[in-house]
Design a protein around this motif. Structure first.
Motif, PDB file in Angstrom:
ATOM      1  N   GLU A 207      37.364  32.453  51.195  1.00 47.13           N
ATOM      2  CA  GLU A 207      36.946  31.589  50.091  1.00 47.13           C
ATOM      3  C   GLU A 207      36.867  32.322  48.758  1.00 47.13           C
ATOM      4  OE1 GLU A 207      35.945  29.512  53.786  1.00 47.13           O
ATOM      5  OE2 GLU A 207      35.684  31.580  53.100  1.00 47.13           O
ATOM      6  N   LEU A 208      36.962  33.645  48.785  1.00 49.34           N
ATOM      7  CA  LEU A 208      37.031  34.389  47.525  1.00 49.34           C
ATOM      8  C   LEU A 208      38.225  33.935  46.688  1.00 49.34           C
ATOM      9  CD1 LEU A 208      36.161  37.999  48.756  1.00 49.34           C
ATOM     10  CD2 LEU A 208      34.856  36.671  47.089  1.00 49.34           C
ATOM     11  N   SER A 209      39.225  33.390  47.348  1.00 51.26           N
ATOM     12  CA  SER A 209      40.411  32.919  46.630  1.00 51.26           C
ATOM     13  C   SER A 209      40.105  31.725  45.735  1.00 51.26           C
ATOM     14  CB  SER A 209      41.524  32.562  47.610  1.00 51.26           C
ATOM     15  OG  SER A 209      41.131  31.493  48.446  1.00 51.26           O
ATOM     16  N   ASN A 210      38.948  31.079  45.945  1.00 53.83           N
ATOM     17  CA  ASN A 210      38.552  29.949  45.097  1.00 53.83           C
ATOM     18  C   ASN A 210      38.082  30.404  43.719  1.00 53.83           C
ATOM     19  OD1 ASN A 210      39.033  28.307  47.304  1.00 53.83           O
ATOM     20  ND2 ASN A 210      36.885  28.128  47.878  1.00 53.83           N
ATOM     21  N   LEU A 211      37.776  31.701  43.596  1.00 56.89           N
ATOM     22  CA  LEU A 211      37.202  32.221  42.347  1.00 56.89           C
ATOM     23  C   LEU A 211      38.337  32.632  41.409  1.00 56.89           C
ATOM     24  CD1 LEU A 211      34.349  34.382  43.933  1.00 56.89           C
ATOM     25  CD2 LEU A 211      34.363  31.926  43.390  1.00 56.89           C
ATOM     26  N   SER A 212      39.000  31.651  40.860  1.00 54.61           N
ATOM     27  CA  SER A 212      40.219  31.901  40.095  1.00 54.61           C
ATOM     28  C   SER A 212      39.983  32.651  38.790  1.00 54.61           C
ATOM     29  CB  SER A 212      40.931  30.577  39.799  1.00 54.61           C
ATOM     30  OG  SER A 212      40.088  29.709  39.062  1.00 54.61           O
TER      31      SER A 212
ATOM     32  N   GLY B 143      45.218  36.073  48.119  1.00 54.11           N
ATOM     33  CA  GLY B 143      44.837  35.029  47.170  1.00 54.11           C
ATOM     34  C   GLY B 143      43.717  35.387  46.225  1.00 54.11           C
ATOM     35  N   LEU B 144      43.439  36.690  46.043  1.00 60.66           N
ATOM     36  CA  LEU B 144      42.402  37.066  45.090  1.00 60.66           C
ATOM     37  C   LEU B 144      42.813  36.660  43.679  1.00 60.66           C
ATOM     38  CD1 LEU B 144      41.431  40.612  46.423  1.00 60.66           C
ATOM     39  CD2 LEU B 144      40.138  38.486  46.680  1.00 60.66           C
TER      40      LEU B 144
ATOM     41  N   ARG C 255      44.023  36.104  40.111  1.00 58.38           N
ATOM     42  CA  ARG C 255      45.037  36.765  39.289  1.00 58.38           C
ATOM     43  C   ARG C 255      44.453  37.257  37.967  1.00 58.38           C
ATOM     44  NH1 ARG C 255      50.153  36.078  41.257  1.00 58.38           N
ATOM     45  NH2 ARG C 255      51.093  36.539  39.248  1.00 58.38           N
ATOM     46  N   SER C 256      43.160  36.949  37.735  1.00 59.61           N
ATOM     47  CA  SER C 256      42.479  37.431  36.530  1.00 59.61           C
ATOM     48  C   SER C 256      41.801  38.778  36.758  1.00 59.61           C
ATOM     49  CB  SER C 256      41.429  36.409  36.074  1.00 59.61           C
ATOM     50  OG  SER C 256      42.021  35.161  35.773  1.00 59.61           O
ATOM     51  N   LEU C 257      41.849  39.291  37.999  1.00 58.03           N
ATOM     52  CA  LEU C 257      41.133  40.521  38.318  1.00 58.03           C
ATOM     53  C   LEU C 257      41.578  41.692  37.443  1.00 58.03           C
ATOM     54  CD1 LEU C 257      40.769  40.721  42.210  1.00 58.03           C
ATOM     55  CD2 LEU C 257      38.929  40.764  40.522  1.00 58.03           C
ATOM     56  N   LYS C 258      40.573  42.386  36.907  1.00 58.10           N
ATOM     57  CA  LYS C 258      40.812  43.612  36.167  1.00 58.10           C
ATOM     58  C   LYS C 258      40.280  44.830  36.920  1.00 58.10           C
ATOM     59  CE  LYS C 258      40.757  41.394  31.616  1.00 58.10           C
ATOM     60  NZ  LYS C 258      40.134  41.359  30.268  1.00 58.10           N
ATOM     61  N   SER C 259      39.290  44.589  37.792  1.00 55.71           N
ATOM     62  CA  SER C 259      38.675  45.687  38.530  1.00 55.71           C
ATOM     63  C   SER C 259      38.438  45.259  39.969  1.00 55.71           C
ATOM     64  CB  SER C 259      37.352  46.085  37.860  1.00 55.71           C
ATOM     65  OG  SER C 259      36.718  47.138  38.554  1.00 55.71           O
ATOM     66  N   LEU C 260      39.018  46.015  40.927  1.00 61.83           N
ATOM     67  CA  LEU C 260      38.828  45.754  42.352  1.00 61.83           C
ATOM     68  C   LEU C 260      38.434  47.059  43.023  1.00 61.83           C
ATOM     69  CD1 LEU C 260      38.972  43.861  44.803  1.00 61.83           C
ATOM     70  CD2 LEU C 260      41.410  44.404  44.985  1.00 61.83           C
ATOM     71  N   LEU C 261      37.165  47.140  43.411  1.00 53.84           N
ATOM     72  CA  LEU C 261      36.621  48.345  44.029  1.00 53.84           C
ATOM     73  C   LEU C 261      36.125  48.004  45.430  1.00 53.84           C
ATOM     74  CD1 LEU C 261      36.558  48.988  40.942  1.00 53.84           C
ATOM     75  CD2 LEU C 261      34.469  50.294  41.363  1.00 53.84           C
ATOM     76  N   LEU C 262      36.831  48.520  46.430  1.00 53.74           N
ATOM     77  CA  LEU C 262      36.450  48.292  47.825  1.00 53.74           C
ATOM     78  C   LEU C 262      36.464  49.604  48.608  1.00 53.74           C
ATOM     79  CD1 LEU C 262      38.495  45.019  48.511  1.00 53.74           C
ATOM     80  CD2 LEU C 262      36.020  45.202  48.162  1.00 53.74           C
ATOM     81  N   ASP C 263      36.341  50.722  47.910  1.00 52.12           N
ATOM     82  CA  ASP C 263      36.387  52.016  48.558  1.00 52.12           C
ATOM     83  C   ASP C 263      35.121  52.269  49.385  1.00 52.12           C
ATOM     84  OD1 ASP C 263      35.673  51.847  45.740  1.00 52.12           O
ATOM     85  OD2 ASP C 263      35.117  53.954  45.835  1.00 52.12           O
ATOM     86  N   ASP C 264      35.243  53.196  50.333  1.00 52.22           N
ATOM     87  CA  ASP C 264      34.131  53.579  51.210  1.00 52.22           C
ATOM     88  C   ASP C 264      33.584  52.404  52.004  1.00 52.22           C
ATOM     89  OD1 ASP C 264      33.393  56.529  50.862  1.00 52.22           O
ATOM     90  OD2 ASP C 264      33.624  55.873  48.788  1.00 52.22           O
ATOM     91  N   ASN C 265      34.470  51.736  52.726  1.00 50.31           N
ATOM     92  CA  ASN C 265      34.084  50.691  53.661  1.00 50.31           C
ATOM     93  C   ASN C 265      34.795  50.951  54.990  1.00 50.31           C
ATOM     94  OD1 ASN C 265      32.334  48.352  52.530  1.00 50.31           O
ATOM     95  ND2 ASN C 265      33.726  48.806  50.834  1.00 50.31           N
ATOM     96  N   GLU C 266      34.942  49.924  55.792  1.00 53.35           N
ATOM     97  CA  GLU C 266      35.642  50.039  57.073  1.00 53.35           C
ATOM     98  C   GLU C 266      36.733  48.978  57.164  1.00 53.35           C
ATOM     99  OE1 GLU C 266      32.738  49.989  60.211  1.00 53.35           O
ATOM    100  OE2 GLU C 266      31.541  51.574  59.297  1.00 53.35           O
ATOM    101  N   LEU C 267      37.382  48.748  56.043  1.00 47.21           N
ATOM    102  CA  LEU C 267      38.435  47.739  55.982  1.00 47.21           C
ATOM    103  C   LEU C 267      39.675  48.202  56.754  1.00 47.21           C
ATOM    104  CD1 LEU C 267      38.018  46.815  52.224  1.00 47.21           C
ATOM    105  CD2 LEU C 267      37.333  45.416  54.188  1.00 47.21           C
TER     106      LEU C 267
END
Length: 230
Positions: free
Chosen positions: A47-52, A71-72, A74-86
């Motif tokens: 549902e994060l894809s709803n946050l256009s 579907g994240l 397209r306005s994203l300027k900063s995506l930080l997902l480091d140090d997880n277990e993805l």
């Protein structure tokens, strides 16, 4: 006040646990979501894809699992997902985020697959770190198409192989003397002579795990080459 009008959420360093609920998708006016340094677990909801209109999504240093959803915004300027277990591969539409300035996905050991040549389309990037994952393949030469504003490039600690593309020498913003954070592409299987143009731009310490295995040019006295022991 309706929560659906919320534009900014910052819950950093609060020792929060649990998971990110799918109801996050109703906050369609959200621009900034910061969840840094908590104990949030579970997968990232589709549902994060709803946050256009989302421009900043930061959730490093948590215990998130699963894949990076497609579907994240397209306005994203900063995506930080480091140090997880993805886990999983880098979603294809990630390469379509033309406004992205910061992409940090490092230290997710189960992120696999290759870095697409389409990475060269992210020309707004200032920081790119996909270090200590399980990325395979070669270092794409298209990285050299990124902006001179790129100040950090870190692909170290993966399972990359081959040689270092000479195109990276054009990334002048990576040079510490120009205020950049430098380049780190050291991988155990990245070997072979390094072109003199790269030796002029960067130090061997930044390029190779073992300098002797990734020599600076085939002739150590070739003009423009730095000593491999540097």
């Amino acid at each position: 006040m309706s929560l659906s009008n919320t534009a900014f959420i910052s819950l950093q360093n609060n020792k929060l646990n649990g998971f990110l609920p799918k109801e996050i998708g109703v906050l369609t006016n959200l621009r900034v979501l910061r969840l840094n340094e908590n104990k949030i677990s579970g997968s990232l909801p589709s549902e994060l894809s709803n946050l256009s209109g989302l421009e900043t999504f930061e959730a490093p240093i948590n215990v998130l699992t699963g894949i990076i959803p497609a579907g994240l915004s397209r306005s994203l300027k900063s995506l930080l997902l480091d140090d997880n277990e993805l886990s999983g591969t880098l979603p294809e539409d990630l390469y379509g985020l033309g406004d992205l300035e910061v992409l940090l996905l490092g230290r997710n050991r189960d992120i696999v697959g290759t870095i697409s040549s389409k990475i060269g389309s992210l020309t707004s990037l200032r920081e790119l770190a996909i270090d200590y994952c399980s990325i395979t393949g070669t270092i794409p030469s298209e990285l050299g198409s990124l902006s001179s504003q790129l100040s950090i490039l870190n692909l170290a600690g993966n399972q990359l192989k081959g040689t270092i593309p000479t195109e990276l020498a054009s990334l002048s913003g990576l040079r510490p003397e120009d205020g950049g954070g430098g380049i780190k592409v050291a991988n155990e299987q990245v070997t072979g002579p390094v072109a003199s143009v790269l030796c002029d731009a960067f130090t061997m310490v930044e390029l190779c795990v073992v300098p002797e295995d990734c020599k600076c040019c085939s002739q150590s006295d070739q003009p423009g080459c730095k000593a491999s022991s540097k």
